[in-house]
Design a protein around this motif. Structure first.
Motif, short mmCIF file in Angstrom:
data_model
loop_
_atom_site.label_atom_id
_atom_site.label_comp_id
_atom_site.label_asym_id
_atom_site.label_seq_id
_atom_site.Cartn_x
_atom_site.Cartn_y
_atom_site.Cartn_z
N VAL A 38 0.83 -1.20 0.00
CA VAL A 38 0.00 0.00 0.00
C VAL A 38 0.87 1.25 0.00
O VAL A 38 0.57 2.23 -0.70
CB VAL A 38 -0.96 -0.01 1.20
N GLY B 150 2.12 1.57 -3.64
CA GLY B 150 1.14 1.69 -4.72
C GLY B 150 -0.04 2.58 -4.47
O GLY B 150 -0.75 2.98 -5.40
N ASP B 151 -0.31 2.93 -3.21
CA ASP B 151 -1.48 3.74 -2.87
C ASP B 151 -1.12 4.63 -1.69
O ASP B 151 -1.64 4.48 -0.58
CB ASP B 151 -2.65 2.81 -2.52
N ASP C 232 -1.77 7.63 -0.64
CA ASP C 232 -2.77 8.39 0.11
C ASP C 232 -3.50 7.48 1.11
O ASP C 232 -3.76 7.89 2.25
CB ASP C 232 -3.77 9.04 -0.84
N ARG C 233 -3.85 6.28 0.69
CA ARG C 233 -4.48 5.36 1.64
C ARG C 233 -3.48 4.92 2.71
O ARG C 233 -3.87 4.71 3.87
CB ARG C 233 -5.06 4.14 0.92
N TYR D 149 -6.83 -2.88 1.95
CA TYR D 149 -6.38 -1.91 0.95
C TYR D 149 -5.35 -2.53 0.00
O TYR D 149 -5.28 -2.13 -1.18
CB TYR D 149 -5.80 -0.67 1.63
N ASN E 114 -7.46 -4.36 -2.48
CA ASN E 114 -8.04 -3.41 -3.43
C ASN E 114 -7.02 -2.95 -4.45
O ASN E 114 -7.33 -2.83 -5.65
CB ASN E 114 -8.60 -2.21 -2.67
N LEU E 115 -5.80 -2.70 -4.00
CA LEU E 115 -4.74 -2.26 -4.91
C LEU E 115 -4.43 -3.33 -5.94
O LEU E 115 -4.30 -3.04 -7.14
CB LEU E 115 -3.49 -1.93 -4.09
N ALA F 10 -7.32 -3.46 -8.40
CA ALA F 10 -7.41 -2.26 -9.23
C ALA F 10 -6.35 -2.22 -10.31
O ALA F 10 -6.60 -1.72 -11.43
CB ALA F 10 -7.32 -1.01 -8.35
N ARG F 11 -5.18 -2.74 -10.04
CA ARG F 11 -4.13 -2.67 -11.05
C ARG F 11 -4.07 -3.89 -11.95
O ARG F 11 -3.37 -3.87 -12.97
CB ARG F 11 -2.78 -2.44 -10.38
N MET G 160 -11.95 10.59 -6.63
CA MET G 160 -10.77 9.93 -7.17
C MET G 160 -10.92 9.62 -8.65
O MET G 160 -9.97 9.69 -9.43
CB MET G 160 -10.49 8.65 -6.38
N ALA H 297 -9.64 7.43 4.57
CA ALA H 297 -9.06 7.44 3.22
C ALA H 297 -9.76 8.43 2.31
O ALA H 297 -9.23 8.78 1.24
CB ALA H 297 -9.11 6.04 2.62
#
Length: 250
Positions: A10, A13-14, A16-17, A36, A39-40, A43-44, A159, A212
């Motif tokens: 996280v 790759g993410d 802000d979260r 999270y 989710n990452l 999402a990718r 987002m 988040a």
């Protein structure tokens, strides 16, 4: 297979979260980081290959992970393992996870959303669903679902608007005909107002699940005001997140 491995994913790759989780109480992080990271990864998945079939297979792998975790058959994977424990220990609704994964099929292909409602459903499944999963992992009761989901939808809209240029550059059609960024931002603000009407149902124990989305209102208002590329300064991000974390207000 550890929460630390999920946190590293996280963070890379993410970011802000990652900031949002680090602003949450320590005992909430073990629930939020695996979720999270999951989710990452989902999402990718559509973007790591140019072959639609391979991308479909990657998403199906995650759908199988969720289904198998629900039955007690965990995968030996740095995210799937902790995710399995999260599902098992907190009774997370696997159907919400499955819809989150399935919705990402839109990212694979180049067809537009099925009208305004198609985009709304996409944001519901990917954004609202994720925030509700986070809240459930922190013990949210059913009575909190409506405001939590409304908040998650608004955050997802903010987002998504930020991602419009990148989506268009990759050959996608981000917005259905007749819907502009300002229209979507206004709808996001309406959802945020709906969420706040149900604020009493969101206790301080589950408030970290909403951290988040700390930039949501500021970004949406920028778009409504005519800014095409909404963004917060680093100082604004830091103070906004700190304020929400300390006060629990959103």
């Amino acid at each position: 297979m550890s929460v630390a491995a999920c946190a590293e994913l996280v963070q890379r790759g993410d970011p802000d979260r990652f900031r949002a989780v680090m602003a949450a109480p320590v005992d909430a992080r073990a629930q939020l980081f695996p979720l999270y990271a999951f989710n990452l990864e989902v999402a990718r998945a559509p973007w790591v290959t140019q072959e639609p079939l391979i991308a479909e297979m990657r998403l199906q792998w995650w759908r199988d992970v969720v289904e198998n975790a629900a039955s007690g058959a965990a995968r030996a994977h740095e995210v799937a393992g902790p995710l399995h424990e999260l599902i098992r220990d907190f009774g997370l609704p696997v159907e919400v996870m499955d819809r989150l994964i399935a919705a990402r099929r839109w990212d694979i292909h180049r067809e537009p959303h099925d009208g305004v409602e198609g985009l709304a459903e996409y944001l519901e499944d990917t954004g609202a669903g994720l925030v509700w999963l986070a809240a459930r992992a922190l013990g949210a009761p059913d009575s909190a679902e409506a405001p939590v989901r409304a908040y998650g939808w608004a955050a997802a809209a903010a987002m998504y608007i930020r991602a419009i240029p990148a989506l268009a550059a990759r050959g996608r059609q981000p917005l259905p005909e007749g819907l502009g960024p300002q229209d979507l931002a206004r709808r996001g603000l309406e959802k945020l107002a709906q969420a706040r009407k149900g604020r009493k149902a969101v206790s301080k124990e589950i408030a970290p699940a909403l951290l988040a989305g700390w930039q949501t209102e500021a970004l949406l208002r920028q778009v409504v005001g005519g800014r095409s590329s909404p963004e917060m300064s680093e100082a604004g991000k830091r103070w906004g997140l700190l304020w929400q974390a300390l006060t629990g207000r959103w």
